[in-house]
Scaffold this motif. Structure first.
Motif, mmCIF file in Angstrom:
data_model
loop_
_atom_site.group_PDB
_atom_site.id
_atom_site.type_symbol
_atom_site.label_atom_id
_atom_site.label_comp_id
_atom_site.label_asym_id
_atom_site.label_seq_id
_atom_site.Cartn_x
_atom_site.Cartn_y
_atom_site.Cartn_z
ATOM 1 N N ILE A 83 0.872 -1.047 -0.669
ATOM 2 C CA ILE A 83 0.157 -0.223 0.060
ATOM 3 C C ILE A 83 1.555 1.419 0.004
ATOM 4 N N SER A 96 -2.030 8.660 -6.845
ATOM 5 C CA SER A 96 -2.932 7.954 -7.132
ATOM 6 C C SER A 96 -3.009 7.354 -8.097
ATOM 7 N N CYS A 99 -0.668 3.980 -9.079
ATOM 8 C CA CYS A 99 -0.990 3.496 -7.912
ATOM 9 C C CYS A 99 -1.933 2.779 -8.917
ATOM 10 N N ARG A 100 -2.964 2.825 -9.595
ATOM 11 C CA ARG A 100 -3.878 2.823 -9.758
ATOM 12 C C ARG A 100 -3.553 1.953 -11.425
ATOM 13 N N SER A 103 -1.606 -1.646 -10.899
ATOM 14 C CA SER A 103 -2.640 -2.205 -9.572
ATOM 15 C C SER A 103 -1.949 -2.147 -8.167
ATOM 16 N N LYS A 105 -2.835 -1.217 -3.901
ATOM 17 C CA LYS A 105 -3.642 0.027 -3.023
ATOM 18 C C LYS A 105 -2.621 1.624 -2.901
ATOM 19 N N SER A 106 -4.304 2.328 -2.385
ATOM 20 C CA SER A 106 -2.947 3.765 -2.302
ATOM 21 C C SER A 106 -4.026 4.015 -1.102
ATOM 22 N N GLU A 139 -7.947 3.673 -1.594
ATOM 23 C CA GLU A 139 -9.312 2.807 -1.327
ATOM 24 C C GLU A 139 -9.778 3.506 -0.422
ATOM 25 N N LYS A 162 -15.316 7.029 0.879
ATOM 26 C CA LYS A 162 -13.513 6.412 0.721
ATOM 27 C C LYS A 162 -13.486 7.885 1.771
#
Length: 178
Positions: A83, A96, A99-100, A103, A105-106, A139, A162
């Motif tokens: 993460i 972000s 990370c996307r 793949s 999580k952030s 996330e 969120k």
């Protein structure tokens, strides 16, 4: 477990999140820090992996911002953390996205609204639009007060489900700040 912390200032990252980083290190987590090195020597230098990408804290040069995004993409792909925690607007946006695309999580931490939300010129509107797009990917999005949370939700920057409101803030080390 590998955690990555990304900020636009190593000095501020260590100053404001040093105790959190120390806690994770003491529990055996592998820690990676990503921030421009404006700190010099710091207490974690031999205990963490450090990347020091260039990032303009307030500039809006799209070429420099794309270089920053590409740098984060490469770092995140190489490190593959479990993460990532992002702090401040550019790491929140470009981290972000990185990370996307990898793949991973952030979590984004929005500590204040700043220029993009306190003005309504073209620069601010563009920044809010980019923020709105990027904040779909973490996330969770942590905020420090209800008024900022409300502005972000009302502006459709973040989704209410969120959001994590840290009532009372992040905490303060009273031994360090007498």
């Amino acid at each position: 477990m590998k955690l990555l912390f990304c900020d636009n200032s190593l000095k501020e990252l260590v100053n404001f999140r040093g105790d959190v980083i120390e806690n994770f290190l003491d529990k055996g987590y592998e820690i990676v820090l990503v921030a421009p090195d404006n700190q010099g020597d710091f207490r974690f230098r031999d205990r963490v992996k450090l990347y020091t990408p260039a990032v303009s804290r307030s500039g809006m040069n799209p070429i420099k911002d794309m270089r920053y995004l590409i740098t984060l993409l490469k770092i995140y792909n190489r490190e593959r953390p479990n993460i990532v925690f992002h702090y401040t607007i550019k790491p929140n946006i470009y981290g972000s996205l990185a990370c996307r695309l990898n793949s991973i999580k952030s979590v984004a931490m929005i500590t204040g609204l700043g220029y993009a939300f306190n003005h309504n010129d073209i620069r601010s509107r563009v920044a809010r639009a980019i923020y709105r797009f990027a904040m779909r990917f973490p996330e969770r999005i942590m905020v420090l007060n209800e008024s900022n949370q409300q502005v972000l939700v009302d502006s459709h920057i973040i989704l209410p489900h969120k959001t994590v409101l840290l009532k009372g803030g992040e905490g303060l080390n009273l031994d360090h700040y007498k």
